[in-house]
Enzyme design. Structure first.
Site, PDB file in Angstrom:
ATOM      1  N   HIS A  11      18.166  -4.673  11.038  1.00  0.00           N
ATOM      2  CA  HIS A  11      18.112  -4.296  12.198  1.00  0.00           C
ATOM      3  C   HIS A  11      18.021  -2.872  12.632  1.00  0.00           C
ATOM      4  O   HIS A  11      17.612  -2.326  13.344  1.00  0.00           O
ATOM      5  CB  HIS A  11      19.328  -4.787  13.524  1.00  0.00           C
ATOM      6  N   GLY A 122      10.586  -7.375  12.702  1.00  0.00           N
ATOM      7  CA  GLY A 122      11.161  -7.499  10.835  1.00  0.00           C
ATOM      8  C   GLY A 122       9.978  -8.338  10.222  1.00  0.00           C
ATOM      9  O   GLY A 122       9.642  -9.680  11.120  1.00  0.00           O
ATOM     10  N   LYS A 124      11.100 -10.097   7.742  1.00  0.00           N
ATOM     11  CA  LYS A 124      11.747 -11.271   7.258  1.00  0.00           C
ATOM     12  C   LYS A 124      11.419 -12.708   8.381  1.00  0.00           C
ATOM     13  O   LYS A 124      11.762 -13.410   7.847  1.00  0.00           O
ATOM     14  CB  LYS A 124      13.387 -10.871   7.505  1.00  0.00           C
ATOM     15  N   ASP A 125      11.153 -11.960   9.666  1.00  0.00           N
ATOM     16  CA  ASP A 125       9.925 -13.088  10.257  1.00  0.00           C
ATOM     17  C   ASP A 125       8.557 -12.785  10.640  1.00  0.00           C
ATOM     18  O   ASP A 125       8.318 -12.493  11.604  1.00  0.00           O
ATOM     19  CB  ASP A 125      10.812 -12.947  11.674  1.00  0.00           C
ATOM     20  N   GLN A 128       7.019 -15.001  13.038  1.00  0.00           N
ATOM     21  CA  GLN A 128       7.431 -15.009  14.025  1.00  0.00           C
ATOM     22  C   GLN A 128       6.449 -13.697  14.658  1.00  0.00           C
ATOM     23  O   GLN A 128       6.107 -13.832  15.790  1.00  0.00           O
ATOM     24  CB  GLN A 128       8.901 -14.524  14.223  1.00  0.00           C
TER      25      GLN A 128
HETATM   26  P1  AMP Z   1      17.618 -11.358  14.760  1.00  0.00           P
HETATM   27  O1  AMP Z   1      18.040 -10.961  15.693  1.00  0.00           O
HETATM   28  O2  AMP Z   1      18.031 -12.140  13.960  1.00  0.00           O
HETATM   29  O3  AMP Z   1      16.427 -12.190  15.954  1.00  0.00           O
HETATM   30  O4  AMP Z   1      16.332 -10.309  14.703  1.00  0.00           O
HETATM   31  C1  AMP Z   1      16.115  -9.292  15.188  1.00  0.00           C
HETATM   32  C2  AMP Z   1      14.665  -7.797  14.747  1.00  0.00           C
HETATM   33  O5  AMP Z   1      15.440  -7.685  13.290  1.00  0.00           O
HETATM   34  C3  AMP Z   1      13.487  -9.065  14.205  1.00  0.00           C
HETATM   35  O6  AMP Z   1      12.500  -8.711  14.118  1.00  0.00           O
HETATM   36  C4  AMP Z   1      13.703  -9.525  12.631  1.00  0.00           C
HETATM   37  O7  AMP Z   1      12.911  -9.524  12.352  1.00  0.00           O
HETATM   38  C5  AMP Z   1      14.694  -8.442  12.067  1.00  0.00           C
HETATM   39  N1  AMP Z   1      15.459  -8.541  11.084  1.00  0.00           N
HETATM   40  C6  AMP Z   1      16.041  -9.580  10.723  1.00  0.00           C
HETATM   41  N2  AMP Z   1      16.975  -9.311   9.895  1.00  0.00           N
HETATM   42  C7  AMP Z   1      16.055  -8.798   9.290  1.00  0.00           C
HETATM   43  C8  AMP Z   1      16.227  -7.453   7.633  1.00  0.00           C
HETATM   44  N3  AMP Z   1      16.968  -7.736   6.626  1.00  0.00           N
HETATM   45  N4  AMP Z   1      14.925  -6.652   7.279  1.00  0.00           N
HETATM   46  C9  AMP Z   1      14.833  -6.377   8.730  1.00  0.00           C
HETATM   47  N5  AMP Z   1      14.532  -6.960  10.311  1.00  0.00           N
HETATM   48  C10 AMP Z   1      15.075  -7.992  10.223  1.00  0.00           C
END
Ligand code: AMP
Length: 255
Positions: A11, A122, A124-125, A128
């Site tokens: 994040h 990210g 990662k998703d 999404q």
């Molecule tokens: P989340 O809190 O899991 O919904 O993630 C919030 C944002 O952070 C989303 O856009 C994710 O893709 C991004 N994110 C989660 N994990 C990572 C990571 N390891 N590297 C980069 N971005 C990330």
């Protein structure tokens, strides 16, 4: 930058990107009930608000939006549905029915409230990102999506809020997911049977701590359709979702 909190370095790397690209950075923390099909996963989602606020202050985020469920979905909220096409029936869409509708609902609401010029997400998703891009098109919002790279532990395990639910042993085993995706990448040739390659990767994680998988898939990077034959030079993405302990992990690598 939308998040569900339990902030980690992944994040924070997106926050840095936001600070480079924009003059005001807004982070939301909201564990969105409408994107969880599995009630238990929702209830077990880690909440670390005090620590998150400290991190946001340290990283000089201008605004935190941490709404209640009633603020995001007030009594007069009319549930919208979004035509996401095939994205809703493949990969995450297939294994988490309703998940992407929930993602669109929350991003639509957050973007309506915050009125951002950019949404930062990210890689990662990756799925999404594709879905949110579609929501932006469908709703005609004037917002550019920016994607940041996936931050990983030195072991290769993608940073994730759900990793806090892994035991120490599971955390040692979990990097096999990344290794399995890389083994697909390393063995890609025009002669290879892609189905078998994915099956081998799935077998690898199943013999190293994971007890179930939803998919290992090699897809076209632009529209996420499954690749039947590999041609050198095609823009690809390898995606996986698998279970270790009581945690479902997803990851992907771009080829
Ligand atoms: P989340 O809190 O899991 O919904 O993630 C919030 C944002 O952070 C989303 O856009 C994710 O893709 C991004 N994110 C989660 N994990 C990572 C990571 N390891 N590297 C980069 N971005 C990330």
């Amino acid at each position: 930058m939308p998040t569900m909190g339990a902030l980690h370095e992944g994040h924070l790397s997106l926050i840095q990107l936001s600070r480079q690209k924009t003059d005001i950075s807004v982070v939301s923390i909201f564990v969105n009930p409408t994107q969880f099909g599995d009630k238990e996963d929702f209830e077990k989602y880690p909440v670390t608000m005090e620590n998150d606020i400290q991190l946001l202050e340290q990283h000089k985020v201008d605004l935190l939006f941490a709404p209640t469920v009633d603020e995001v979905y007030p009594a007069d909220y009319q549930t919208k549905t979004y035509d996401l096409g095939h994205l809703e029936t493949i990969l995450e869409g297939r294994f988490r029915p309703g998940h992407f509708q929930g993602v669109c609902q929350v991003l639509d609401r957050l973007a309506t409230i915050i009125q951002p010029n950019f949404i930062i997400m990210g890689q990662k998703d990756y799925q999404q990102i594709k879905v949110v891009q579609k929501m932006i098109e469908l709703t005609g919002k004037d917002i550019a999506l920016i994607a940041g790279p996936t931050l990983r532990e030195p072991s290769g395990l993608a940073k994730s809020s759900r990793n806090t639910r892994l035991t120490q042993k599971e955390k040692q085993q979990a990097p096999i997911l990344y290794q399995a995706m890389n083994s697909i990448k390393d063995q890609l040739t025009e002669a290879v049977d892609l189905e078998k390659l994915c099956q081998k990767a799935a077998d690898l994680v199943l013999t190293h701590g994971f007890h179930k998988y939803d998919y290992f898939s090699i897809c076209q990077r632009d529209d996420l359709t499954r690749l039947k034959d590999y041609k050198s030079g095609t823009a690809l993405i390898i995606l996986a979702a698998a279970y270790i302990g009581n945690v479902r992990l997803i990851d992907n690598i771009i080829v």
